[in-house]
Design a protein around this motif. Sequence first.
Motif, PDB file in Angstrom:
ATOM      1  N   ARG A  91       0.833  -1.188   0.000  1.00 54.03           N
ATOM      2  CA  ARG A  91       0.000   0.000   0.000  1.00 54.03           C
ATOM      3  C   ARG A  91       0.877   1.251   0.000  1.00 54.03           C
ATOM      4  N   VAL A  92       0.338   2.305  -0.609  1.00 51.44           N
ATOM      5  CA  VAL A  92       1.029   3.589  -0.626  1.00 51.44           C
ATOM      6  C   VAL A  92       0.942   4.203   0.763  1.00 51.44           C
ATOM      7  N   ARG A  93       2.033   4.796   1.210  1.00 50.05           N
ATOM      8  CA  ARG A  93       2.059   5.429   2.517  1.00 50.05           C
ATOM      9  C   ARG A  93       1.796   6.926   2.364  1.00 50.05           C
ATOM     10  N   ALA A  94       1.063   7.489   3.315  1.00 51.90           N
ATOM     11  CA  ALA A  94       0.810   8.924   3.305  1.00 51.90           C
ATOM     12  C   ALA A  94       2.069   9.671   3.742  1.00 51.90           C
TER      13      ALA A  94
ATOM     14  N   ILE B 226     -12.168  15.753  -2.900  1.00 53.16           N
ATOM     15  CA  ILE B 226     -11.527  14.431  -2.920  1.00 53.16           C
ATOM     16  C   ILE B 226     -10.986  14.177  -4.325  1.00 53.16           C
ATOM     17  N   GLU B 227      -9.652  14.172  -4.445  1.00 56.39           N
ATOM     18  CA  GLU B 227      -9.009  13.993  -5.746  1.00 56.39           C
ATOM     19  C   GLU B 227      -8.816  12.517  -6.080  1.00 56.39           C
ATOM     20  N   ALA B 228      -8.533  11.694  -5.069  1.00 56.56           N
ATOM     21  CA  ALA B 228      -8.320  10.261  -5.298  1.00 56.56           C
ATOM     22  C   ALA B 228      -8.594   9.499  -4.014  1.00 56.56           C
ATOM     23  N   LEU B 229      -9.216   8.326  -4.145  1.00 54.42           N
ATOM     24  CA  LEU B 229      -9.434   7.416  -3.020  1.00 54.42           C
ATOM     25  C   LEU B 229      -8.542   6.205  -3.214  1.00 54.42           C
ATOM     26  N   HIS B 230      -7.806   5.822  -2.186  1.00 53.80           N
ATOM     27  CA  HIS B 230      -6.868   4.708  -2.289  1.00 53.80           C
ATOM     28  C   HIS B 230      -7.323   3.489  -1.489  1.00 53.80           C
ATOM     29  N   VAL B 231      -8.587   3.473  -1.056  1.00 56.08           N
ATOM     30  CA  VAL B 231      -9.084   2.354  -0.253  1.00 56.08           C
ATOM     31  C   VAL B 231     -10.457   1.919  -0.756  1.00 56.08           C
ATOM     32  N   ALA B 232     -10.818   0.695  -0.365  1.00 60.34           N
ATOM     33  CA  ALA B 232     -12.149   0.162  -0.637  1.00 60.34           C
ATOM     34  C   ALA B 232     -12.626  -0.549   0.615  1.00 60.34           C
ATOM     35  N   ILE B 233     -13.921  -0.759   0.717  1.00 62.88           N
ATOM     36  CA  ILE B 233     -14.471  -1.458   1.877  1.00 62.88           C
ATOM     37  C   ILE B 233     -13.877  -2.863   1.955  1.00 62.88           C
ATOM     38  N   GLY B 234     -13.407  -3.216   3.142  1.00 60.09           N
ATOM     39  CA  GLY B 234     -12.780  -4.521   3.351  1.00 60.09           C
ATOM     40  C   GLY B 234     -11.269  -4.481   3.345  1.00 60.09           C
ATOM     41  N   ASP B 235     -10.683  -3.367   2.866  1.00 58.75           N
ATOM     42  CA  ASP B 235      -9.221  -3.253   2.860  1.00 58.75           C
ATOM     43  C   ASP B 235      -8.689  -3.213   4.291  1.00 58.75           C
ATOM     44  N   ASN B 236      -7.570  -3.890   4.523  1.00 58.59           N
ATOM     45  CA  ASN B 236      -6.900  -3.842   5.825  1.00 58.59           C
ATOM     46  C   ASN B 236      -5.734  -2.867   5.737  1.00 58.59           C
ATOM     47  N   LEU B 237      -5.775  -1.847   6.577  1.00 60.45           N
ATOM     48  CA  LEU B 237      -4.775  -0.790   6.531  1.00 60.45           C
ATOM     49  C   LEU B 237      -3.863  -0.845   7.751  1.00 60.45           C
ATOM     50  N   GLY B 238      -2.651  -0.424   7.540  1.00 56.34           N
ATOM     51  CA  GLY B 238      -1.737  -0.201   8.651  1.00 56.34           C
ATOM     52  C   GLY B 238      -1.719   1.278   8.979  1.00 56.34           C
ATOM     53  N   ALA B 239      -1.263   1.621  10.169  1.00 58.01           N
ATOM     54  CA  ALA B 239      -1.174   3.030  10.542  1.00 58.01           C
ATOM     55  C   ALA B 239      -0.271   3.762   9.555  1.00 58.01           C
ATOM     56  N   GLY B 240      -0.779   4.858   9.004  1.00 57.51           N
ATOM     57  CA  GLY B 240       0.004   5.645   8.062  1.00 57.51           C
ATOM     58  C   GLY B 240      -0.270   5.342   6.607  1.00 57.51           C
ATOM     59  N   ASP B 241      -1.049   4.270   6.305  1.00 57.09           N
ATOM     60  CA  ASP B 241      -1.373   3.971   4.903  1.00 57.09           C
ATOM     61  C   ASP B 241      -2.254   5.078   4.323  1.00 57.09           C
ATOM     62  N   LEU B 242      -2.025   5.404   3.054  1.00 58.35           N
ATOM     63  CA  LEU B 242      -2.748   6.477   2.402  1.00 58.35           C
ATOM     64  C   LEU B 242      -4.213   6.098   2.172  1.00 58.35           C
ATOM     65  N   ILE B 243      -5.105   6.987   2.591  1.00 60.95           N
ATOM     66  CA  ILE B 243      -6.546   6.785   2.393  1.00 60.95           C
ATOM     67  C   ILE B 243      -7.050   7.572   1.200  1.00 60.95           C
ATOM     68  N   CYS B 244      -6.688   8.867   1.124  1.00 60.30           N
ATOM     69  CA  CYS B 244      -7.167   9.681   0.022  1.00 60.30           C
ATOM     70  C   CYS B 244      -6.280  10.906  -0.160  1.00 60.30           C
TER      71      CYS B 244
END
Length: 380
Positions: A301-304, A357-375
């Motif tokens: 995943r892309v990091r913010a 909102i220019e871009a969304l980087h997540v979908a329902i069900g995605d498992n994220l780590g702290a700091g992962d880019l959301i939007c």
Amino acid sequence: MSGVTSQPCMGAFVSALEGSEYDTGIPTESIAALNSYWEQTRLLYSCFDPGVKASDTSVYTHEMPGGQYTNLLFQAQSLGLGSRWNDVKAAYTEANRICGDLVKVTPSSKVVGDFAQFMVSNHLTGDEVVSQAATLSFPKSVVEFFQGYLGQPVGGFPKELQAAIIRDAAKIEGRPGASMEPFDFDQLRRDLEDKWGPGSIRDVDLLSAALYPTVFDEFQALRQKYGNLSLIPTPLFLSPLEVNQEIQVQLEVGKNLIIRYIALGPLHKETAKRDVYFELNGEPRIVSVDDTSVKPEVVARVRADPANKNQLGAPMSGAVVEIKVAVGDKVKAGQAVCVLSAMKMETVVGAPADGVIEALHVAIGDNLGAGDLICLVKTE
């Protein structure tokens, strides 16, 4: 006095008072029999034992309830904070201070625990939480506490901090139940029976659904998929059968199932399932089950970028359970973008700034780590 349990030992009190004017009259032999029973029962749940080996006198500092201590430790480990347990305990002290030095029982202790893990995940001190409150995405339990859902703390809420945390959310003045609308149990029963089947809702189910609607739906979905698992003996529910092991399950008086486990088939990689071979009352059967030991492929995943105020990163680890915006939507700073859930803790994640909102980087069900880019939010 409680050793490594959540409450002081009854036997210690009874023995200490024996022969004094406060003698309880309870035979120590009776207590020993109870101890023996619970020692054996505890072995059934050994897979949940958190491994606490000694008493922790830091309880006098953090004031964490004994029953919460092991639960919060397990939760912290699941969130990847196990190696920072001492930091979590220190943050618990700070979170408790910020909340007004609460009487910590369920659910107020959960508020402080969620708050502490949020602080550690985001590397925040108590002072930084207070100064940055207007821009932080707090756990849902913390926001609802400051809204007044649990009542009013002694001395009331710090007004500036309360306003910064709840923002546009409604406040409840006084005791929450006093201003609550009458609850329509009859309508809830009709709704639940429409969803789960006529006659399927007991009074206890009705109350469960009223108090914990999400948990009740998950419980009902589990029962629909697997049946009434309470009929299975506890050791067999928690641990797998051995090959050729035979068990009996009583469905009702006079109706028993005799089950023998025969073999486990190979993994079907395309479905992550395995065939389980067994006998039911002497008849051979096969059932296909999910192999939960198979780890899904890790998605990079892309990091913010913390320095880029237009990028929104996950404040904590968790699964995306709700997305409240779409690409092109206009948002205000702090407006809900998505909801994360982890270990019974929900966090409503707010937009980092006013914009689109220019871009969304997540979908329902995605498992994220702290700091992962959301939007990405494009500021105007």
